[in-house]
Design an enzyme around this catalytic site. Structure first.
Site, PDB file in Angstrom:
ATOM      1  CG  ASP A  98      -2.158  -0.611   1.136  1.00  0.00           C
ATOM      2  OD1 ASP A  98      -2.691  -0.607   0.019  1.00  0.00           O
ATOM      3  OD2 ASP A  98      -2.669  -1.128   2.143  1.00  0.00           O
TER       4      ASP A  98
HETATM    5  C1  GLC Z   1      -0.737   2.614   5.951  1.00  0.00           C
HETATM    6  C2  GLC Z   1      -0.159   1.347   6.540  1.00  0.00           C
HETATM    7  C3  GLC Z   1      -0.362   0.192   5.663  1.00  0.00           C
HETATM    8  C4  GLC Z   1      -1.810   0.124   5.288  1.00  0.00           C
HETATM    9  C5  GLC Z   1      -2.241   1.431   4.642  1.00  0.00           C
HETATM   10  C6  GLC Z   1      -3.665   1.429   4.171  1.00  0.00           C
HETATM   11  O1  GLC Z   1      -0.031   2.968   4.838  1.00  0.00           O
HETATM   12  O2  GLC Z   1       1.204   1.481   6.763  1.00  0.00           O
HETATM   13  O3  GLC Z   1       0.048  -0.985   6.307  1.00  0.00           O
HETATM   14  O4  GLC Z   1      -2.004  -0.936   4.422  1.00  0.00           O
HETATM   15  O5  GLC Z   1      -2.045   2.445   5.548  1.00  0.00           O
HETATM   16  O6  GLC Z   1      -4.555   1.863   5.135  1.00  0.00           O
HETATM   17  C1  GLC Z   2      -1.773  -3.864   5.377  1.00  0.00           C
HETATM   18  C2  GLC Z   2      -2.994  -3.848   4.498  1.00  0.00           C
HETATM   19  C3  GLC Z   2      -2.795  -4.698   3.268  1.00  0.00           C
HETATM   20  C4  GLC Z   2      -1.508  -4.335   2.605  1.00  0.00           C
HETATM   21  C5  GLC Z   2      -0.341  -4.408   3.564  1.00  0.00           C
HETATM   22  C6  GLC Z   2       0.961  -3.958   2.967  1.00  0.00           C
HETATM   23  O1  GLC Z   2      -1.654  -5.100   5.980  1.00  0.00           O
HETATM   24  O2  GLC Z   2      -4.125  -4.328   5.172  1.00  0.00           O
HETATM   25  O3  GLC Z   2      -3.864  -4.518   2.380  1.00  0.00           O
HETATM   26  O4  GLC Z   2      -1.345  -5.192   1.546  1.00  0.00           O
HETATM   27  O5  GLC Z   2      -0.606  -3.588   4.678  1.00  0.00           O
HETATM   28  O6  GLC Z   2       0.969  -2.612   2.679  1.00  0.00           O
END
Ligand code: GLC
Ligand code: GLC
Length: 810
Positions: free
Chosen positions: A483
């Site tokens: 993400d």
């Molecule tokens: C933040 C978190 C990540 C998550 C994203 C989406 O970037 O670090 O883990 O997936 O938010 O909410």
């Molecule tokens: C968080 C989010 C997931 C994402 C991951 C890596 O666990 O829930 O959707 O893939 O972070 O960023």
């Protein structure tokens, strides 16, 4: 240092000190009604949606952390204490918190008074039941004053924390007998209320927080408890609470039991009122009657335990590793069910108001629980698929209460669609239910746009092909699984979200992780097409998959490992040419799972580079070297301090991808070494460093560049749960559900002599014993099924009975 121990026979983790390095929590409830409960009873309870239907109030980020919950105060002479240690924090003579499967039990004592508090949500019941047993262990009569406490949340947890000017004037309650009712907004648009009751006569109550606690006191020193008497307050606005006051006399050796119920009731509009302003309590009373005796509570508790035994019995491991046995047979499966229920919404790290159900998250969760509750997996798949768009893209999240896609967040996370192929193929392999492919499923939640689920898979596949970049590799969109790798974001404004901002609209930024993902699930799609006789689709798809493999070899191989991406400017990401972020885990994981370049040795080189550059004593970090500067063209990943979260943290979720890659190469010792490093039961001894619960996986452990490598965060709600269960059960223990049967293909450490698995599959029970006489990692010499030699390694579908399977490696 340890803070407790595993009690495997009772399927419990027993916490022996209330002062754990972080609240160690548990989840209550299995369907529709849930609670979060810490080892000191902190947390809250809600109906279906932790944002919109929260019954009790919780303040995240509190000081001290974890204050607010369902509390009982015991005033015994001059000493006031809680069976759950908090909030008074009076030192106890003994304390144990036993977190079990959907229940928590607190055993404690002080000055000859002992307490046994069991908290759970009975199956199909919309309330938390608390059975409190008090026993006088001394030889003198005790007169104890018991106060209960719950603080009502005004339903919408976000509004409750923000709109004080309104909310401080809206709170309304009713009291009748021993039941305290919370009916804020019931008069207008709500058809629901809550209650807190006890199955005995009370000596008083409070429903107004200030009257009970006092304006200047905290939860640890409520004024009413200090005074030894309730004030019988009725809340008018401000902060409604529910507190019972009961005088308990206990002769020497005597025990008394109390059943408290924290319940939720919905009424039809025409049945809301008993009389003007007085709520219709019929349903609440029926709920109280269901649990008005200890016997009834204990029977429901036994049912709950049976429910779990039956679920877990579908996969049981017996190996030489007790730490592994308890993870596989109990805790990992339990965590998978919790992530099924919660997705990423409500934990002690996720506030329950910020996020809905993730498209990619919920699809991945399926692979962890589909063997336990296939019917619910089916329903979940159809809900998720309905939030897809006609072009194969999809909403990144949807809300559990409405099941509608979340407009505020939108879509364009280009890995999302492919996870649907994972969930659907896993579901069919487990159940044989090909009929799900014919289900008509809306696009964009619009019934008029419904198409078969198979069509949804087809457009998931084509979404990638229709969105290729200059190197014929998949465009990343806002981000792929990571993400925080936001290659089109270019944000300079701290008030923008990296996930929803796309300041550039290029068609250059490409993801090699999606390329690997596409090869893996593209092949899965082809296999599925062949199963249902769709030869042409299969043939066409395989051309695309081959082309993708070719593009990866031509444009995504960096010499020693796979690149991670191409950025907006078409520059390499995750290359030896870069100063920071030379190598990333995700593309090594997915390209090796896809076995791209196996013959040419790329797969082995890539995994060797992971070992050399990303491995640490606590797991595999996400990238290396960590970023030390904000790179606007990379986005959020470069915002985190080095070693945390997506910037070179150990993201436990993606470690299994490398582990699977290792098993495909047959390197069982290496696979196991990685597995063990992040497996929480093996970290119990370093709980003071690891910080979070030793019975569940956490999302992230601080990486080697961090201030405190090895420190865990974001426990419970993470794709780590399902991926690790999938990896250990299918790739290490090697028991893989497939369309035609149960495939056996272990890849284990060479020093394992043997192990046994009980695995229920399509109505039959397989008792599989694997022997490893020559101490190898992988390879099958023979398989016997019910005493007869089997050709090949696929156990046929037997539909009933218990069958003995003997596997000899060699
Ligand atoms: C933040 C978190 C990540 C998550 C994203 C989406 O970037 O670090 O883990 O997936 O938010 O909410
Ligand atoms: C968080 C989010 C997931 C994402 C991951 C890596 O666990 O829930 O959707 O893939 O972070 O960023």
């Amino acid at each position: 240092m340890k803070y407790g121990f595993f009690d495997d026979a009772n399927k419990e983790y027993v916490i022996t000190s209330p002062k754990t390095p972080f609240p160690w929590i548990n989840y209550l409830g299995n369907k529709d009604f849930f609670g979060l409960i810490s080892n000191t009873a902190g947390g809250y309870t809600f109906y279906k949606d932790a944002k919109f239907r929260r019954l009790t109030r919780y303040r995240y980020n509190n000081v001290p952390v974890d204050m607010g919950g369902r509390y009982y105060y015991l005033k015994d002479e001059d000493c006031t204490w809680n069976p759950t240690f908090k909030p008074c924090q009076t030192e106890l003579d003994s304390y144990e918190c036993r977190h079990g499967l959907s229940y928590s039990r607190f055993l404690s004592s002080k000055n000859g008074l002992s307490s046994n508090l069991l908290c759970f949500i009975p199956l199909d019941y919309m309330g938390e039941v608390h059975l409190l047993k008090l026993k006088n262990e001394s030889n003198q009569t005790k007169k104890v004053k018991l106060f209960s406490f719950a603080e009502w949340c005004l339903w919408n947890a976000e509004d409750d924390m923000t709109n004080f000017q309104r909310n401080l004037s809206t709170g309304e309650v009713e009291v009748e007998g021993s039941a305290l009712y919370h009916k804020t907004e019931y008069k207008e648009r709500r058809n629901h209320y809550a209650f807190f009751s006890v199955n005995t006569k009370i000596n008083g109550f409070d429903t107004d927080r200030e009257s009970f606690i006092g304006m200047h006191n905290g939860f640890d020193k409520p004024q009413a408890v200090e005074n030894g008497k309730a004030t019988d307050s009725i809340a008018h606005g401000w902060s409604p609470i529910a507190s019972h006051y009961i005088e308990v006399e206990l002769k020497a050796g005597e025990e008394k039991e109390f059943v408290f119920v924290l319940g939720y009731v919905e009424n039809k509009d025409e049945e809301k009122w008993a009389s003007k302003g007085i709520i219709n309590k019929t349903k609440a009373k029926a709920m109280m009657a269901q649990f008005d005796t200890t016997q009834k509570v204990e029977a429901a508790f036994a049912n709950l335990q049976n429910y779990w035994s039956n679920l877990l019995d579908k996969f049981q491991l017996d190996s030489q590793e007790s730490e592994l046995n308890r993870m596989v047979s109990i805790w990992n499966q339990y965590q998978c069910m919790v992530t099924f229920n919660m997705s990423r919404s409500a934990s002690f790290f996720e506030s329950g108001i910020g996020r809905g159900m993730g498209f990619r998250d919920s699809n991945q969760d399926i692979i962890g629980f589909v063997h336990q509750i296939p019917e619910q997996a089916r329903e979940r798949i159809l809900d998720i698929a309905a939030t897809q768009f006609e072009d194969g893209g999809c909403y990144h999240q949807y809300q559990p209460l409405t099941k509608m896609g979340n407009h505020a967040l939108g879509g364009d996370f280009n890995d999302d669609p492919l996870w649907l192929i994972l969930s659907v193929s896993s579901y069919i392999k487990e159940t044989g239910d090909f009929a799900i492919l014919d289900e008509m499923v809306p696009f964009d939640n619009d019934e008029s746009k419904a198409q078969s689920l198979f069509t949804h898979l087809k457009v998931s596949f084509s979404h990638v092909i229709n969105n290729l970049g200059p190197h014929q590799l998949p465009l990343i969109g806002r981000a792929d699984w990571n993400d925080c790798l936001n290659l089109n974001c270019f944000s300079t404004n701290p008030n923008e979200s990296f996930q929803t901002t796309g300041n550039k609209k290029g068609r250059t930024a490409e993801s090699i992780m999606i390329a690997g993902l596409f090869v893996v699930y593209g092949k899965e799609f082809i296999k599925l097409c062949k199963q249902i006789g769709k030869r042409e689709e299969a043939q066409e798809a395989s051309l695309h998959v081959k082309a993708m493999e070719k593009s990866v070899k031509e444009h995504a191989w960096d010499g020693e490992w796979f690149l991670r991406a191409y950025d907006y400017y078409g520059k390499k990401v995750g290359s030896n040419e870069n100063k920071e972020g030379k190598i990333f885990i995700e593309s090594q994981g997915w390209c090796t799972m896809a076995e791209i370049g196996k013959e040419e040795g790329l797969m082995k080189k890539s995994l060797d580079s992971v070992k050399e550059r990303l491995d640490t004593p606590y797991g595999i970090v996400l990238n290396n070297p960590a970023f030390t500067e904000y790179k606007i063209e990379y986005g959020e990943i470069s915002t985190y301090p080095a070693g945390y979260k997506e910037n070179a943290g150990i993201f436990c979720h993606n470690n299994p991808w490398v582990i699977i890659g290792e098993t495909l190469l047959g390197r069982g010792d290496q696979a196991w070494d990685y597995f063990r490093k992040i497996c929480p039961s093996y970290l119990e001894e370093i709980s003071d460093l690891h910080k979070v619960e030793p019975y569940v996986y956490c999302q992230m452990v601080a990486g080697k560049d961090a201030f405190k490598p090895g420190e865990g965060k974001n426990s419970w709600l993470t794709g780590t749960a399902s991926w690790n269960f999938y990896t250990i059960s299918q790739y290490i223990l090697g028991i893989q559900p497939d369309y035609d049967g149960l495939k056996i293909d272990p890849c284990i450490p060479s020093d394992w002599k043997e192990y046994s698995v009980r695995r229920q599959f399509r109505g039959a029970m397989y008792e599989i014993k694997v022997l490893n006489p020559s101490g190898i990692n992988k390879g099958i010499k023979s398989i016997e099924l019910d005493g007869k030699a089997l050709n090949g390694n696929i156990l046929p579908i037997l539909t009933s009975g218990t069958h003995q399977v003997k596997v000899i490696l060699g």
